[in-house]
Design an enzyme around this catalytic site. Structure first.
Site, PDB file in Angstrom:
ATOM      1  N   HIS A   1       0.851  -1.196   0.000  1.00  0.00           N
ATOM      2  CA  HIS A   1       0.000   0.000   0.000  1.00  0.00           C
ATOM      3  C   HIS A   1       0.891   1.252   0.000  1.00  0.00           C
ATOM      4  O   HIS A   1       1.948   1.272   0.622  1.00  0.00           O
ATOM      5  CB  HIS A   1      -0.914  -0.011   1.227  1.00  0.00           C
ATOM      6  CG  HIS A   1      -1.983   1.021   1.171  1.00  0.00           C
ATOM      7  ND1 HIS A   1      -1.743   2.343   1.477  1.00  0.00           N
ATOM      8  CD2 HIS A   1      -3.284   0.949   0.813  1.00  0.00           C
ATOM      9  CE1 HIS A   1      -2.861   3.032   1.318  1.00  0.00           C
ATOM     10  NE2 HIS A   1      -3.817   2.207   0.910  1.00  0.00           N
TER      11      HIS A   1
ATOM     12  N   GLU B   1      -3.754   1.893  -7.519  1.00  0.00           N
ATOM     13  CA  GLU B   1      -4.056   2.958  -6.568  1.00  0.00           C
ATOM     14  C   GLU B   1      -3.109   4.133  -6.812  1.00  0.00           C
ATOM     15  O   GLU B   1      -2.026   4.196  -6.200  1.00  0.00           O
ATOM     16  CB  GLU B   1      -3.881   2.448  -5.135  1.00  0.00           C
ATOM     17  CG  GLU B   1      -4.838   1.346  -4.746  1.00  0.00           C
ATOM     18  CD  GLU B   1      -5.222   1.452  -3.275  1.00  0.00           C
ATOM     19  OE1 GLU B   1      -6.427   1.473  -2.987  1.00  0.00           O
ATOM     20  OE2 GLU B   1      -4.328   1.550  -2.428  1.00  0.00           O
TER      21      GLU B   1
ATOM     22  N   GLY C   1     -10.910   3.023   0.893  1.00  0.00           N
ATOM     23  CA  GLY C   1     -10.349   3.464   2.166  1.00  0.00           C
ATOM     24  C   GLY C   1     -11.393   4.175   3.003  1.00  0.00           C
ATOM     25  O   GLY C   1     -12.252   3.529   3.621  1.00  0.00           O
TER      26      GLY C   1
HETATM   27  C1  PEP Z   1      -6.777   3.093   0.237  1.00  0.00           C
HETATM   28  O1  PEP Z   1      -6.272   3.454   1.298  1.00  0.00           O
HETATM   29  O2  PEP Z   1      -6.474   1.990  -0.259  1.00  0.00           O
HETATM   30  C2  PEP Z   1      -7.729   3.987  -0.408  1.00  0.00           C
HETATM   31  C3  PEP Z   1      -8.186   3.666  -1.595  1.00  0.00           C
HETATM   32  O3  PEP Z   1      -8.069   5.099   0.312  1.00  0.00           O
HETATM   33  P1  PEP Z   1      -9.222   6.186  -0.070  1.00  0.00           P
HETATM   34  O4  PEP Z   1     -10.404   5.415  -0.589  1.00  0.00           O
HETATM   35  O5  PEP Z   1      -9.509   6.857   1.232  1.00  0.00           O
HETATM   36  O6  PEP Z   1      -8.644   7.079  -1.091  1.00  0.00           O
END
Ligand code: PEP
Length: 266
Positions: free
Chosen positions: A96, A167, A233
């Protein structure tokens, strides 16, 4: 058709009471899960056992947010993926961006962690993503390719159970999600990169998007052909939002099933 997934990353949030309230809230709003969409919740590590009890017999599955690249040994403070498996986890998030940023995790470590997870019977959710600066300087594919190659250099594509999450680091926790077009373009790139190793596996590979997804933007992203669901998230900490995102994914699955049925009749 590939199975769809919704994974909630609760990060370093929660406590015994809040975890129970959140699982209860999800179950009240969604008493029965769709057969086509798997749901995985990834609580903070100390709560894995509590959560195993809370999700037992619900169809919701359990994941962890991190694990060691070692199975056992003198690694103070680390958690073996085998221990997570024993406690009821089926999944572990690897690489991550917050671990890359704050714990200095490298591509190589991510690959070793993914391999240890697989060897322990866990499905790794391998996160890849570029920074804003890397995107702005036209290096997105170089970065995504490097991260993916590093992970798949350790694991073999013959393992069917691998999830890759795109991501973009500029989208995580910022409220600025990637557009559906960007998500599709990068997912297509990732699938093509894996196809260079194993074309069949690339077609089966689950590719999730994560980064500021919420109920209001989920359906447009999930409608993209190379998107198999989401890693969520902040919105995963709110039962209303999380279930609405799940339902958005369900709508997309139902629409595409109807479209395929129509095509079959034509
Ligand atoms: C995550 O932490 O994997 C994530 C997608 O966070 P957020 O949805 O808050 O952007």
């Amino acid at each position: 058709m590939r199975k769809r997934w919704l994974i909630g990353n609760w990060k370093m949030h929660g406590n015994l009471a809040a975890n129970k309230a959140l699982v209860d809230g999800i179950r009240e709003r969604l008493p029965v899960l769709s057969e086509s969409i798997d749901m995985v919740l990834c609580p903070a590590l100390p709560y894995v056992s509590q959560m195993a009890g809370l999700v037992a017999d619900t169809g919701i599955m359990l994941g962890a947010q991190n694990a060691s690249d070692h199975l056992k040994g003198a690694y103070t403070g680390e958690t073996s993926p085998m221990m997570l498996k024993e406690l009821g986890c089926g999944f572990v998030i690897i690489g991550h961006s917050e671990r890359r940023s704050y714990q200095g995790e490298t591509d190589g470590l991510m690959g070793r962690k993914a391999l240890a997870a697989i060897d322990s019977g866990l499905i790794p959710v391998i996160c890849v993503g570029e920074t804003a600066e890397e995107r702005d300087s036209g290096r997105t594919h170089e970065v995504l390719g490097r991260q993916l190659d590093a992970a798949f250099g350790y694991i073999r594509t013959a393992h069917d159970e691998i999830i890759v999450a795109y991501e973009p680091r500029w989208a995580i926790g910022t409220g600025i999600a990637a557009t559906p077009e960007i998500v599709q373009a990068e997912h297509a790139f990732l699938r093509a990169r894996i196809a260079q190793r194993d074309a069949d596996f690339a077609q089966r590979l689950t590719l999730l998007y994560g980064g500021s997804l919420k109920a209001s933007n989920a359906e447009s992203v999930f409608s993209m052909p190379d998107v198999d669901g989401g890693l969520i998230g902040s919105a995963a900490l709110n039962a209303d939002e999380f279930v609405a995102i799940y339902k958005a994914l369900d709508n997309v699955v139902n629409k595409s099933a109807k479209d395929s049925a129509k095509k079959g009749q034509a």
